[in-house]
Design a protein around this motif. Structure first.
Motif, mmCIF file in Angstrom:
data_model
loop_
_atom_site.group_PDB
_atom_site.id
_atom_site.type_symbol
_atom_site.label_atom_id
_atom_site.label_comp_id
_atom_site.label_asym_id
_atom_site.label_seq_id
_atom_site.Cartn_x
_atom_site.Cartn_y
_atom_site.Cartn_z
ATOM 1 N N ILE A 164 0.829 -1.204 0.000
ATOM 2 C CA ILE A 164 0.000 0.000 0.000
ATOM 3 C C ILE A 164 0.862 1.252 0.000
ATOM 4 C CG2 ILE A 164 -1.747 1.292 1.290
ATOM 5 C CD1 ILE A 164 -2.794 -1.172 -0.228
ATOM 6 N N SER A 165 1.972 1.246 0.715
ATOM 7 C CA SER A 165 2.869 2.408 0.715
ATOM 8 C C SER A 165 3.399 2.699 -0.674
ATOM 9 C CB SER A 165 4.043 2.183 1.668
ATOM 10 O OG SER A 165 3.621 2.222 2.995
ATOM 11 N N ILE A 166 3.757 1.657 -1.406
ATOM 12 C CA ILE A 166 4.268 1.841 -2.765
ATOM 13 C C ILE A 166 3.172 2.365 -3.677
ATOM 14 C CG2 ILE A 166 5.134 0.606 -4.791
ATOM 15 C CD1 ILE A 166 6.710 -1.180 -2.798
ATOM 16 N N VAL A 167 1.974 1.799 -3.555
ATOM 17 C CA VAL A 167 0.849 2.258 -4.386
ATOM 18 C C VAL A 167 0.541 3.721 -4.107
ATOM 19 C CG1 VAL A 167 -1.637 1.995 -4.763
ATOM 20 C CG2 VAL A 167 -0.177 -0.023 -4.704
ATOM 21 N N LEU A 168 0.465 4.089 -2.830
ATOM 22 C CA LEU A 168 0.129 5.467 -2.474
ATOM 23 C C LEU A 168 1.213 6.452 -2.887
ATOM 24 C CD1 LEU A 168 -1.410 5.039 1.098
ATOM 25 C CD2 LEU A 168 -2.596 5.249 -1.091
ATOM 26 N N SER A 169 2.458 6.113 -2.647
ATOM 27 C CA SER A 169 3.532 7.053 -2.977
ATOM 28 C C SER A 169 3.635 7.270 -4.480
ATOM 29 C CB SER A 169 4.861 6.588 -2.401
ATOM 30 O OG SER A 169 5.259 5.371 -3.004
ATOM 31 N N GLY A 170 3.250 6.282 -5.264
ATOM 32 C CA GLY A 170 3.257 6.444 -6.710
ATOM 33 C C GLY A 170 2.166 7.363 -7.226
ATOM 34 N N GLN A 171 1.144 7.599 -6.413
ATOM 35 C CA GLN A 171 0.028 8.445 -6.830
ATOM 36 C C GLN A 171 0.165 9.900 -6.386
ATOM 37 O OE1 GLN A 171 -3.542 6.562 -5.429
ATOM 38 N NE2 GLN A 171 -3.345 4.848 -6.835
#
Length: 163
Positions: A79-86
């Motif tokens: 989730i951290s990777i998904v959020l930081s990419g957005q």
């Protein structure tokens, strides 16, 4: 402020606070997930070591709780990777920031609770299996239900991150 929260139309951030909330969601997801994973791993390891003194041949079989607790950290990492990419400086807005905060807290706190449940169930369950091996299936079912709590939080986090 209420009109910003309720509006789904995305207007670029007017202050740095929206970036704070977005990045706090990223940080909360990994921090709380890893706290749950650490507690579950530590508490489960205590039970495994205690049981392993009397029945060392059963040690490898009873590592399931420790493995399941470690997976909790992976949920937060995803989730951290998904959020930081957005998060971007051109198309990011308050609505997305609050959604990302909620997303990070959803998976993080769910994994924290699941880590507590897995750690306690693993500690007590492994000791019980050391005394009565027929309790193994019951212990595995309890650990699966505890892990499901984290999966629920991750599913909601994915849904919220796509808003």
């Amino acid at each position: 402020m209420a009109s910003v929260v309720l509006s789904t139309g995305c207007i670029q951030c007017t202050s740095d606070s929206c970036y704070f909330f977005g990045f706090f969601g990223v940080a909360a997801s990994i921090m709380f997930s890893n706290l749950g994973a650490a507690y579950g791993t530590g508490r489960g390891s205590v039970g495994l070591c205690s049981m392993g003194v009397m029945h060392p041949e059963m040690a490898m079989r009873n590592m399931l709780g420790i493995i399941m607790a470690t997976v909790l950290g992976i949920y937060g990492l995803i989730i951290s990777i998904v959020l930081s990419g957005q998060i971007s400086d051109t198309t990011y807005c308050e609505y997305k920031a609050y959604a990302h905060l909620a997303s990070g807290l959803s998976v993080g706190i769910s994994c924290l609770g699941a880590g507590f449940a897995i750690g306690i169930a693993s500690d007590v369950g492994v000791r019980a299996v050391g005394q009565q091996p027929r309790l193994y299936v019951a212990m595995v079912l309890i650990l699966i239900f505890a892990e499901a709590l984290a999966l629920y939080g991750m599913i909601i986090a994915i849904v919220l991150s796509q808003k």
